[in-house]
Design a protein around this motif. Structure first.
Motif, PDB file in Angstrom:
ATOM      1  N   ASN A 276       0.813  -1.217   0.000  1.00  0.00           N
ATOM      2  CA  ASN A 276       0.000   0.000   0.000  1.00  0.00           C
ATOM      3  C   ASN A 276       0.849   1.271   0.000  1.00  0.00           C
ATOM      4  O   ASN A 276       0.539   2.252   0.664  1.00  0.00           O
ATOM      5  N   GLY A 277       1.962   1.206  -0.730  1.00  0.00           N
ATOM      6  CA  GLY A 277       2.780   2.396  -0.925  1.00  0.00           C
ATOM      7  C   GLY A 277       3.843   2.656   0.121  1.00  0.00           C
ATOM      8  O   GLY A 277       4.568   3.642   0.018  1.00  0.00           O
ATOM      9  N   GLU A 278       3.967   1.791   1.115  1.00  0.00           N
ATOM     10  CA  GLU A 278       4.973   1.987   2.152  1.00  0.00           C
ATOM     11  C   GLU A 278       5.749   0.691   2.384  1.00  0.00           C
ATOM     12  O   GLU A 278       5.301  -0.388   2.013  1.00  0.00           O
ATOM     13  N   ASP A 279       6.938   0.837   3.008  1.00  0.00           N
ATOM     14  CA  ASP A 279       7.702  -0.346   3.383  1.00  0.00           C
ATOM     15  C   ASP A 279       6.833  -1.291   4.202  1.00  0.00           C
ATOM     16  O   ASP A 279       5.977  -0.854   4.976  1.00  0.00           O
ATOM     17  N   LEU A 280       7.058  -2.583   4.044  1.00  0.00           N
ATOM     18  CA  LEU A 280       6.421  -3.541   4.945  1.00  0.00           C
ATOM     19  C   LEU A 280       6.711  -3.167   6.390  1.00  0.00           C
ATOM     20  O   LEU A 280       7.825  -2.740   6.717  1.00  0.00           O
ATOM     21  N   SER A 281       5.747  -3.349   7.258  1.00  0.00           N
ATOM     22  CA  SER A 281       6.005  -3.190   8.684  1.00  0.00           C
ATOM     23  C   SER A 281       6.647  -4.478   9.204  1.00  0.00           C
ATOM     24  O   SER A 281       6.551  -5.533   8.553  1.00  0.00           O
ATOM     25  N   PRO A 282       7.284  -4.448  10.371  1.00  0.00           N
ATOM     26  CA  PRO A 282       7.830  -5.686  10.934  1.00  0.00           C
ATOM     27  C   PRO A 282       6.788  -6.791  11.060  1.00  0.00           C
ATOM     28  O   PRO A 282       7.071  -7.958  10.763  1.00  0.00           O
ATOM     29  N   ASP A 283       5.556  -6.449  11.454  1.00  0.00           N
ATOM     30  CA  ASP A 283       4.530  -7.470  11.625  1.00  0.00           C
ATOM     31  C   ASP A 283       4.032  -8.034  10.300  1.00  0.00           C
ATOM     32  O   ASP A 283       3.482  -9.138  10.258  1.00  0.00           O
ATOM     33  N   HIS A 284       4.217  -7.294   9.216  1.00  0.00           N
ATOM     34  CA  HIS A 284       3.805  -7.780   7.897  1.00  0.00           C
ATOM     35  C   HIS A 284       4.965  -8.388   7.124  1.00  0.00           C
ATOM     36  O   HIS A 284       4.815  -8.685   5.932  1.00  0.00           O
ATOM     37  N   GLY A 285       6.116  -8.590   7.785  1.00  0.00           N
ATOM     38  CA  GLY A 285       7.164  -9.377   7.158  1.00  0.00           C
ATOM     39  C   GLY A 285       8.417  -8.654   6.731  1.00  0.00           C
ATOM     40  O   GLY A 285       9.227  -9.224   5.994  1.00  0.00           O
ATOM     41  N   TYR A 286       8.600  -7.389   7.149  1.00  0.00           N
ATOM     42  CA  TYR A 286       9.807  -6.657   6.772  1.00  0.00           C
ATOM     43  C   TYR A 286      11.050  -7.478   7.156  1.00  0.00           C
ATOM     44  O   TYR A 286      11.075  -8.089   8.213  1.00  0.00           O
ATOM     45  N   PRO A 287      12.034  -7.539   6.258  1.00  0.00           N
ATOM     46  CA  PRO A 287      12.244  -6.719   5.066  1.00  0.00           C
ATOM     47  C   PRO A 287      11.641  -7.266   3.781  1.00  0.00           C
ATOM     48  O   PRO A 287      11.563  -6.547   2.785  1.00  0.00           O
ATOM     49  N   ALA A 288      11.196  -8.512   3.745  1.00  0.00           N
ATOM     50  CA  ALA A 288      10.629  -9.075   2.516  1.00  0.00           C
ATOM     51  C   ALA A 288       9.744 -10.250   2.858  1.00  0.00           C
ATOM     52  O   ALA A 288      10.042 -11.023   3.768  1.00  0.00           O
ATOM     53  N   ARG A 289       8.662 -10.392   2.099  1.00  0.00           N
ATOM     54  CA  ARG A 289       7.755 -11.513   2.282  1.00  0.00           C
ATOM     55  C   ARG A 289       7.261 -11.989   0.921  1.00  0.00           C
ATOM     56  O   ARG A 289       7.323 -11.260  -0.073  1.00  0.00           O
ATOM     57  N   VAL A 290       6.773 -13.201   0.895  1.00  0.00           N
ATOM     58  CA  VAL A 290       6.178 -13.756  -0.322  1.00  0.00           C
ATOM     59  C   VAL A 290       4.698 -13.392  -0.353  1.00  0.00           C
ATOM     60  O   VAL A 290       4.015 -13.414   0.675  1.00  0.00           O
ATOM     61  N   ILE A 291       4.215 -13.055  -1.536  1.00  0.00           N
ATOM     62  CA  ILE A 291       2.777 -12.911  -1.741  1.00  0.00           C
ATOM     63  C   ILE A 291       2.441 -13.595  -3.062  1.00  0.00           C
ATOM     64  O   ILE A 291       3.037 -13.309  -4.098  1.00  0.00           O
ATOM     65  N   VAL A 292       1.507 -14.559  -2.993  1.00  0.00           N
ATOM     66  CA  VAL A 292       1.182 -15.416  -4.136  1.00  0.00           C
ATOM     67  C   VAL A 292      -0.334 -15.462  -4.286  1.00  0.00           C
ATOM     68  O   VAL A 292      -1.049 -15.607  -3.289  1.00  0.00           O
TER      69      VAL A 292
END
Length: 213
Positions: free
Chosen positions: A177-193
């Motif tokens: 949504n236009g911003e860096d992932l938050s820690p709870d959403h998987g920062y620094p990188a996460r898979v989305i499929v």
């Protein structure tokens, strides 16, 4: 042989069951929405800790703290994504190096096995098939085995099939949504499929191993 008078009629019993079902629906359906409607899901799990408002203010199944993620490991200086491919070919990429690769966007929801889902979120990152190409799979991407920084739990690892890797909407996401992932959403990188349960959308990704699984 001498039954007592009925305490409730058939119509009353149906009304009681129907009202209970409606109440259960009203107090659980909100878990499938974002924002204010989500707060109406009084009798349903909300997917762990609730994020704050803003671009990352949608459901999660576990917080970074609950998963035991050390903030030191996810810092830009320390974190490196290890990508392994054909004949053991390996590359290591920091977040800055990932940002220099072609970035793409996908509008995808998360559907958790705990019973809740989100509306579409706008993810941006590197296509999984482009990462496969970096390690020798330029023609047709194979399956991939994804490993998280999370050290405990049944879903710290996940396997994705070749057709999922090849889908242009499948990303190693760096933003939401236009911003860096938050820690709870998987920062620094996460898979989305697309069309995969939330447990396969691995957060805090540390390693991708491409090849037949």
């Amino acid at each position: 042989p001498n039954p007592a008078p009925p305490t409730v009629s058939r119509r009353g019993a149906l009304w009681f069951v129907g009202s209970g079902s409606l109440l259960l629906f009203v107090t659980t359906a909100g878990q499938n929405f974002d924002g204010v409607l989500r707060r109406t899901a009084l009798l349903a799990p909300h997917g762990g800790g609730e994020p704050a408002s803003g671009p990352g203010g949608f459901q999660i199944n576990k917080t970074a703290a609950y998963a035991g993620i050390d903030p030191g490991e996810t810092s830009e200086e320390a974190w490196r994504l290890v990508v392994v491919g054909r004949a053991g070919r390996t590359v290591r990429l920091g977040r800055a190096e990932l940002l220099r690769l072609p970035l793409h966007s996908s509008a995808l929801p998360i559907a958790c096995v705990e019973g809740w889902s989100t509306s579409d979120q706008w993810w941006r990152g590197v296509r999984l098939r482009d990462l496969a190409a970096l390690v020798g799979y330029e023609d047709a991407p194979p399956d991939v085995f994804v490993e998280s920084l999370q050290r405990h739990g049944a879903f710290r690892r996940a396997a994705l099939r070749a057709n999922q890797v090849a889908d242009p909407r499948s990303l190693l996401a760096l933003f939401v949504n236009g911003e860096d992932l938050s820690p709870d959403h998987g920062y620094p990188a996460r898979v989305i499929v697309p069309a995969a349960p939330g447990v396969l959308n691995t957060k805090w990704v540390a390693r991708l191993t491409f090849g037949d699984l």
